[in-house]
Scaffold this active site. Sequence first.
Site, short mmCIF file in Angstrom:
data_model
loop_
_atom_site.label_atom_id
_atom_site.label_comp_id
_atom_site.label_asym_id
_atom_site.label_seq_id
_atom_site.Cartn_x
_atom_site.Cartn_y
_atom_site.Cartn_z
N TRP A 60 0.83 -1.22 0.00
CA TRP A 60 0.00 0.00 0.00
C TRP A 60 0.85 1.25 0.00
O TRP A 60 0.51 2.24 -0.65
CB TRP A 60 -1.01 -0.02 1.15
CG TRP A 60 -2.07 -1.03 0.88
CD1 TRP A 60 -2.23 -2.24 1.50
CD2 TRP A 60 -3.08 -0.98 -0.14
NE1 TRP A 60 -3.28 -2.93 0.93
CE2 TRP A 60 -3.82 -2.19 -0.07
CE3 TRP A 60 -3.43 -0.04 -1.11
CZ2 TRP A 60 -4.89 -2.46 -0.93
CZ3 TRP A 60 -4.50 -0.30 -1.97
CH2 TRP A 60 -5.22 -1.50 -1.87
N ASP A 79 -1.25 6.60 6.44
CA ASP A 79 -2.32 5.73 5.95
C ASP A 79 -2.58 4.71 7.05
O ASP A 79 -1.82 3.77 7.23
CB ASP A 79 -1.89 5.04 4.65
CG ASP A 79 -2.93 4.04 4.16
OD1 ASP A 79 -3.98 3.88 4.81
OD2 ASP A 79 -2.68 3.39 3.11
N LYS A 128 -12.37 -1.40 7.27
CA LYS A 128 -11.72 -2.41 8.11
C LYS A 128 -12.16 -2.25 9.56
O LYS A 128 -12.72 -3.17 10.16
CB LYS A 128 -10.20 -2.35 7.99
CG LYS A 128 -9.71 -2.85 6.63
CD LYS A 128 -8.85 -1.83 6.02
CE LYS A 128 -8.36 -2.07 4.62
NZ LYS A 128 -8.60 -3.27 3.90
N1 PMP Z 1 -4.26 1.47 2.35
C1 PMP Z 1 -4.29 0.32 3.03
C2 PMP Z 1 -3.30 0.09 4.13
C3 PMP Z 1 -5.27 -0.64 2.73
O1 PMP Z 1 -5.31 -1.79 3.40
C4 PMP Z 1 -6.20 -0.36 1.71
C5 PMP Z 1 -7.32 -1.34 1.35
N2 PMP Z 1 -7.09 -2.65 1.52
C6 PMP Z 1 -6.11 0.83 1.02
C7 PMP Z 1 -5.13 1.74 1.38
C8 PMP Z 1 -7.05 1.17 -0.11
O2 PMP Z 1 -8.30 1.41 0.42
P1 PMP Z 1 -9.57 1.70 -0.52
O3 PMP Z 1 -9.92 0.39 -1.14
O4 PMP Z 1 -10.59 2.22 0.44
O5 PMP Z 1 -9.17 2.69 -1.54
#
Ligand code: PMP
Length: 362
Positions: free
Chosen positions: A102, A172, A196
């Site tokens: 991520w 994040d 989450k």
């Molecule tokens: N950052 C992290 C640490 C994630 O786990 C996720 C989703 N799994 C995201 C960003 C992306 O999130 P979204 O699908 O809401 O764009």
Amino acid sequence: MTDRVYNFSAGPATLPLPVLEQARDELLAYPGAGASIMEISHRSKIFAAVLEEAKSNIKTLLGLTDNYHVLFAHGGASMQFTMLAMNFLLGSTADYLLVGSWAAKAIKDGGRFGETHIAWSGKDEGFKRMPEDNELDLDPSAAFVHFTSNETIEGIQFPKEPESNGKPLFCDASSDFLCRPIDVARYGLIYAGAQKNVGPSGTAVVVLRKDMLKRATDNLPPLLDYRVLADNDSLYNTPSTFTIYLIALTTRWVLKEIGGLKEMEAVNTQKARMLYGVIDESDGFYRGHAAPQSRSIMNITFRVGTPDQEKTFLEQATAAGLDGLKGHRSVGGCRASIYNAMPVAGVEALCQFMREFKRTQG
Ligand code: PMP
């Protein structure tokens, strides 16, 4: 509720049962509204109270002073990769910690707008650990230091905030938001996809230090402009009202039922210890991905025996009502996501299943 499984999915993820029950009970007629909360105006008094509660629960849980905005942005956490860069990186440099999949996406998206200086990378080590402070190569001219507090795919987590030489931390926190107390004064920006730890998908919760807005780029498209979001109390256009309602209920649950973030951390640590215990006692039958000092208390990533045994493990687990344990498609293996709402009983059931599977197959 016999048809509900223990859902270890990484997100969208399990929500607290009392929250779902309340949402079900109020689905047709929210008290005093005579209609569902999703059928009434986002500018009504009733929804204003829901929005206010969602913000105030988050403020109370994190111990935020009035220096911080709590905002709800469209587009999930991925949109924040772009939005934060448009607002705060255009024409400048920031430090980014490349700690997992991520973080890599945040860096790629940020790089379209400014200089993303990689202050540390765990890529060559296969993203098995978070950096120590003395390994960081921080740029003195950086506007902020961006980190991913918990890497959902690899299952690694910072034990505490990284060093930032006094620069605001941008975080994040999608997969560990509200899982434990944090040193909030060090943060300029915290964002988290809701799906989450706090609610359904599609919305990002944003905690923004107010003075950051002085440095934000002017004249951005309104939905990508934190100033517009803040000036309009997240109501510039129609927000995801049902999501905000569920965020209000979920954060109320953390506050009232669990007792706050210290208590939440105690439960989360207990659950994680139970699972890592089974892995560590398995003589290598279960093999954890994360280095011990960076083990996530939210996403436990591991491999099982042989590839065939791993396949059988996942099939039998699902049949036993332990669902969502398949690892992310990019890395394979298994992953047990044990966010705030996963009850201890669910983790107990998984531990018991894992011990029994090893006894019969290992
Ligand atoms: N950052 C992290 C640490 C994630 O786990 C996720 C989703 N799994 C995201 C960003 C992306 O999130 P979204 O699908 O809401 O764009």
